[in-house]
Design a protein around this motif. Sequence first.
Motif, short mmCIF file in Angstrom:
data_model
loop_
_atom_site.label_atom_id
_atom_site.label_comp_id
_atom_site.label_asym_id
_atom_site.label_seq_id
_atom_site.Cartn_x
_atom_site.Cartn_y
_atom_site.Cartn_z
N SER A 24 1.55 1.20 -3.41
CA SER A 24 0.33 1.55 -3.81
C SER A 24 -0.92 1.58 -3.05
CB SER A 24 0.07 0.77 -4.58
OG SER A 24 0.15 -1.30 -4.11
N SER A 32 2.33 -2.09 1.16
CA SER A 32 2.54 -1.81 -1.21
C SER A 32 2.36 -0.95 -1.00
CB SER A 32 1.63 -2.49 -0.86
OG SER A 32 1.97 -2.64 -2.16
N ARG A 70 -1.34 8.99 0.56
CA ARG A 70 -0.05 9.94 0.13
C ARG A 70 -0.89 10.74 -0.06
NH1 ARG A 70 -0.08 5.97 -3.19
NH2 ARG A 70 -1.07 7.12 -4.88
N GLY A 72 -6.05 -2.59 1.20
CA GLY A 72 -6.14 -1.99 -0.17
C GLY A 72 -7.90 -2.41 -0.16
N ASP A 94 -2.37 -6.74 -8.36
CA ASP A 94 -1.19 -5.41 -9.20
C ASP A 94 -2.02 -4.32 -8.78
OD1 ASP A 94 0.41 -3.57 -10.08
OD2 ASP A 94 0.75 -4.66 -11.60
N LEU A 95 -2.10 -3.40 -7.97
CA LEU A 95 -3.20 -2.49 -7.57
C LEU A 95 -2.58 -1.17 -8.25
CD1 LEU A 95 -2.93 -2.14 -3.43
CD2 LEU A 95 -5.39 -2.35 -5.21
N GLU A 96 -1.24 -1.43 -8.94
CA GLU A 96 -0.64 -0.38 -9.96
C GLU A 96 -1.65 0.12 -11.12
OE1 GLU A 96 2.03 1.18 -6.95
OE2 GLU A 96 1.25 2.36 -9.10
N ASP A 97 -1.22 -1.39 -11.76
CA ASP A 97 -1.91 -1.16 -13.42
C ASP A 97 -3.38 -1.93 -12.76
OD1 ASP A 97 0.66 -0.55 -14.14
OD2 ASP A 97 1.40 -3.07 -13.82
#
Length: 290
Positions: free
Chosen positions: A39, A37, A43, A234, A256-259
Motif C-alpha cells: 500500500s 508494504s 505504482r 508512507g 491500514d493504509l488501504e482502508d
Amino acid sequence: MEKQLKIVYYYNSGFSVQVGSTLFLFDYWEGENRSLSASVRIRPELLKAYERIYVFISHAHPDHLDPVVYTWAKEGLPITYIVSSDMPIGTIGKRLAPLQEKQLTQDIWVKAYQSTDLGVAFLVEAYGLRIFHAGDLNLWHWRQESTLREIEAAEKDFYDALEPLKNERIDVAMFPVDPRQGLMYDAGANHFILTEKPRVFIPMHWQDRPEVAIDFARRAKTAQTEVLALVKPGTVANLTFTDNLLDIHVIEPPKDLEDLPPTPMRRPALYDLNGEADPFQDTDLPVDIH
C-alpha cells in the motif's frame, strides 16, 4: 513569497518530493524481499498524475537502487533518470559526475557533489526551493574500531566533500544517521547541520531503528534548522516556506493504509527560523539508542 512541497518517506534513504506537478524520487528501495508494504509502494498508475518525474539514484548499492524504478519507463511516463556517473544509464537518463550540473528545465536545476562512499550526492533546485539528498555522503568512521589515522582520513574526505557546498542555500536536506558506526555515529550529521544550516534536516539510513532518528531529531535542532524524523513508511510531510517562517504538517500513515484516511500527528507546528522559542521542544517520549 510562500513556497510549498510535499515529502513522502518510503524506506531507508528513499523519499519522494513533490513540488507543484513535478515529482522527484530519491534512492527508492522497497527493501529486502519487497518488505515495503504494497500500500506504500510507488505504482505506475500513481505516477501518471505528474507532468514531470525525475528519479535520482545516488549510487549502485542495493539499498539505494531498486531495479523496479527502471520498469516505470515502460509505462510511457514523463520520466527522466539522474544517476551517478559511474552507473550505466539509457537514453532517457543523465549521468552526473561530482561538481557537474544540468539545467533540466527553465525552473529545475541539479548539481552533483562528491560522496565519501560510492556515487554522488544531489542538490536540486525546483521552482525556487532547494533540496539536498546526500546518498552515502557522510563522515564514515567507526570510533571504537578505526585507527586514529583512519579517522583523520575520513574527516578530511568528508570536509573536502562539503567544501563546494559552502554558501549554498538548502531548504531541505536528507542525510545519513547510521547507528552501526557506534560512538559519535551522528558526527557527520551534526557537522552538516552546523555548517550548511539547512532549514529542514531529515535523518535517513538509520538501519530500521526509528528510535535513533527520533532521538537525533530531539537533540540536533538549532535556531536555523528544524530536524524532522519521518520513521514510518508512507509518512507525509507538507512543508510551507516563507522568508522567515516554516510551517510543517506531518501526516502519519494509519495502520491500514488501504482502508483508512490519513490522520495528522499531534505536532502540526509553526517554527520561527529567527530563533523564537519552540513550544514543542520538550517531549517525554522514551528513547533508548543503546
